[in-house]
Design an enzyme around this catalytic site. Sequence first.
Site, PDB file in Angstrom:
ATOM      1  N   GLY A   1     137.513  12.323  58.505  1.00 18.05           N
ATOM      2  CA  GLY A   1     136.887  13.196  56.810  1.00 18.05           C
ATOM      3  C   GLY A   1     136.286  14.145  57.170  1.00 18.05           C
ATOM      4  O   GLY A   1     136.345  15.340  57.643  1.00 18.05           O
ATOM      5  N   SER A   2     134.989  13.642  57.454  1.00 19.49           N
ATOM      6  CA  SER A   2     133.665  13.989  57.499  1.00 19.49           C
ATOM      7  C   SER A   2     134.122  14.761  59.122  1.00 19.49           C
ATOM      8  O   SER A   2     133.600  16.091  59.873  1.00 19.49           O
ATOM      9  CB  SER A   2     132.375  13.195  57.676  1.00 19.49           C
ATOM     10  OG  SER A   2     132.024  13.114  56.025  1.00 19.49           O
TER      11      SER A   2
ATOM     12  N   TRP B   1     143.685  12.407  50.278  1.00 21.60           N
ATOM     13  CA  TRP B   1     142.624  13.567  49.210  1.00 21.60           C
ATOM     14  C   TRP B   1     143.145  14.032  48.676  1.00 21.60           C
ATOM     15  O   TRP B   1     142.029  15.522  48.771  1.00 21.60           O
ATOM     16  CB  TRP B   1     141.503  12.885  49.676  1.00 21.60           C
ATOM     17  CG  TRP B   1     140.627  11.876  50.877  1.00 21.60           C
ATOM     18  CD1 TRP B   1     140.842  11.420  51.426  1.00 21.60           C
ATOM     19  CD2 TRP B   1     140.972  10.323  49.930  1.00 21.60           C
ATOM     20  NE1 TRP B   1     140.577  10.322  51.676  1.00 21.60           N
ATOM     21  CE2 TRP B   1     140.508   9.522  50.874  1.00 21.60           C
ATOM     22  CE3 TRP B   1     141.436  10.210  48.547  1.00 21.60           C
ATOM     23  CZ2 TRP B   1     140.552   8.191  50.183  1.00 21.60           C
ATOM     24  CZ3 TRP B   1     141.209   8.571  48.723  1.00 21.60           C
ATOM     25  CH2 TRP B   1     140.524   7.833  49.420  1.00 21.60           C
TER      26      TRP B   1
ATOM     27  N   ARG C   1     133.297  26.073  49.810  1.00 17.44           N
ATOM     28  CA  ARG C   1     131.968  25.643  49.376  1.00 17.44           C
ATOM     29  C   ARG C   1     131.350  26.692  47.975  1.00 17.44           C
ATOM     30  O   ARG C   1     130.614  26.418  47.678  1.00 17.44           O
ATOM     31  CB  ARG C   1     130.857  25.594  50.326  1.00 17.44           C
ATOM     32  CG  ARG C   1     131.850  24.386  51.827  1.00 17.44           C
ATOM     33  CD  ARG C   1     130.983  25.089  52.607  1.00 17.44           C
ATOM     34  NE  ARG C   1     131.792  23.803  53.340  1.00 17.44           N
ATOM     35  CZ  ARG C   1     131.375  23.056  55.035  1.00 17.44           C
ATOM     36  NH1 ARG C   1     131.340  24.218  55.345  1.00 17.44           N
ATOM     37  NH2 ARG C   1     131.841  22.282  55.791  1.00 17.44           N
TER      38      ARG C   1
ATOM     39  N   GLY D   1     122.191   9.427  24.888  1.00 16.95           N
ATOM     40  CA  GLY D   1     122.289   7.672  24.595  1.00 16.95           C
ATOM     41  C   GLY D   1     123.192   7.212  24.841  1.00 16.95           C
ATOM     42  O   GLY D   1     124.216   7.848  25.245  1.00 16.95           O
ATOM     43  N   GLY D   2     123.549   6.253  23.180  1.00 15.06           N
ATOM     44  CA  GLY D   2     124.462   5.902  23.796  1.00 15.06           C
ATOM     45  C   GLY D   2     125.805   6.686  23.814  1.00 15.06           C
ATOM     46  O   GLY D   2     126.574   5.785  23.592  1.00 15.06           O
TER      47      GLY D   2
ATOM     48  N   GLU E   1     135.324  19.513  50.072  1.00 19.21           N
ATOM     49  CA  GLU E   1     134.918  20.352  50.761  1.00 19.21           C
ATOM     50  C   GLU E   1     133.428  20.224  51.750  1.00 19.21           C
ATOM     51  O   GLU E   1     132.680  21.489  52.090  1.00 19.21           O
ATOM     52  CB  GLU E   1     133.853  21.797  49.946  1.00 19.21           C
ATOM     53  CG  GLU E   1     135.143  22.058  48.811  1.00 19.21           C
ATOM     54  CD  GLU E   1     136.605  22.843  49.606  1.00 19.21           C
ATOM     55  OE1 GLU E   1     137.060  22.172  51.098  1.00 19.21           O
ATOM     56  OE2 GLU E   1     137.542  23.438  48.618  1.00 19.21           O
TER      57      GLU E   1
ATOM     58  N   GLN F   1     126.382  15.269  52.600  1.00 16.42           N
ATOM     59  CA  GLN F   1     125.658  15.169  53.923  1.00 16.42           C
ATOM     60  C   GLN F   1     125.715  16.001  55.104  1.00 16.42           C
ATOM     61  O   GLN F   1     124.868  16.432  56.006  1.00 16.42           O
ATOM     62  CB  GLN F   1     125.805  13.540  54.139  1.00 16.42           C
ATOM     63  CG  GLN F   1     124.789  12.798  53.495  1.00 16.42           C
ATOM     64  CD  GLN F   1     125.010  12.539  52.595  1.00 16.42           C
ATOM     65  OE1 GLN F   1     126.282  12.505  51.909  1.00 16.42           O
ATOM     66  NE2 GLN F   1     125.223  12.030  51.173  1.00 16.42           N
TER      67      GLN F   1
END
Length: 379
Positions: free
Chosen positions: A126-127, A151, A238, A334-335, A358, A362
């Site tokens: 992947g990376s 993916w 990107r 909220g809820g 993309e 990290q």
Amino acid sequence: MNELQKELKNQLTKFRLQEIEPHMETDDHAEHFRMNIFTKLGELGFTGMTLPEDFGGAGLGYTDLCTALTELAKSSVSYAVTVSVSTMVQATLNQFGNEKQKRLYLPALTSGHEIGAFCLSESSSGSDAAALKMTAKKVEGGYLLNGSKMWITSGGIAKTYIVMARTGSDTSAKSISAFIVRDGMEGFTYGKKEKKMGWKISPTRELVFSNCFIPEENLLSSEGNGFKIAMAALDKGRITIGAIAVGLSERALDESVKYALSREQFNQSIFDFQGLQFMMADMATEIECSRLLVMKSAKDYDNGYPNPKLASMAKLKSTDTAMKVSTDAVQILGGVGYTQEYPVERLMRDAKVLQIVEGTNQIQRVVIARNLKKEHTNQ
């Protein structure tokens, strides 16, 4: 925005509110992609914006594309991502393909009649994209592809796939090549469709290749150029993912402000509580920072000075912002923000994967740091 971009934005606002918004909740639940919506986007000129007019494109720049993707993402990140990835495939074909390949594949993609998909990731790479294991063995008249890809955005609905595979015997990036693969080729099948947290309308599937014969004329550029092709594509991707993140963030902030102005507690609008005002002020500031980075990166690319460091900064900042802003939007509502009655829960789910695709955020930090070192040491 210039006048053209204002017109693009206005046109897409009308389109998304009329054609996409009414179906979003039901289609998200059913994971249903409407090809007619993509085709209509093509008819309006939004599926081939940056490609030359010779191949059916609009001949516009990445600042124009980012303007359009930002607006489209306010209603649907899924359709915006489909346009983004298909455009990335078109740009790759236009940059690295020969004249015959361009004439053969680009018109159907730019017109919106077909979708393109980019195939780099595998279950074990992947990376570390250069560690891919899929092979392309040279045989008479072409290559035999064996392996699988994971993916893959638009897997199963795309017709043209740019596939990276290893043509050399070593394990370096220099032995990776790129191929044009068409839906329906013998030996090319689809694996499981992923059940995802977000981007539910956009299908993500595994691709399986078993002695899939690819004619030599479908080799993109030349043997060994695949990794270079992939990295060039990701730099552009990107920027566009960043634009999509900005659009998602804008919608989340808009929903937050509207709700805060209408919701009353303790005999006043909750917008008037300083704690929420500070949250929304920070949201607006971070969105504007993201937009400026994305548009600066797009402008540099349009001017012929692509900046990988800035593209990574734009993707990193805008997608982290999208996650934070959408999470804060759920908190402000909220809820009800946690229910499907309002779109902010979907925005929050869609935002998460923007930090991953993309190149994870990290990895973006690695790219940025690597460029900083190069600037200071000339290494």
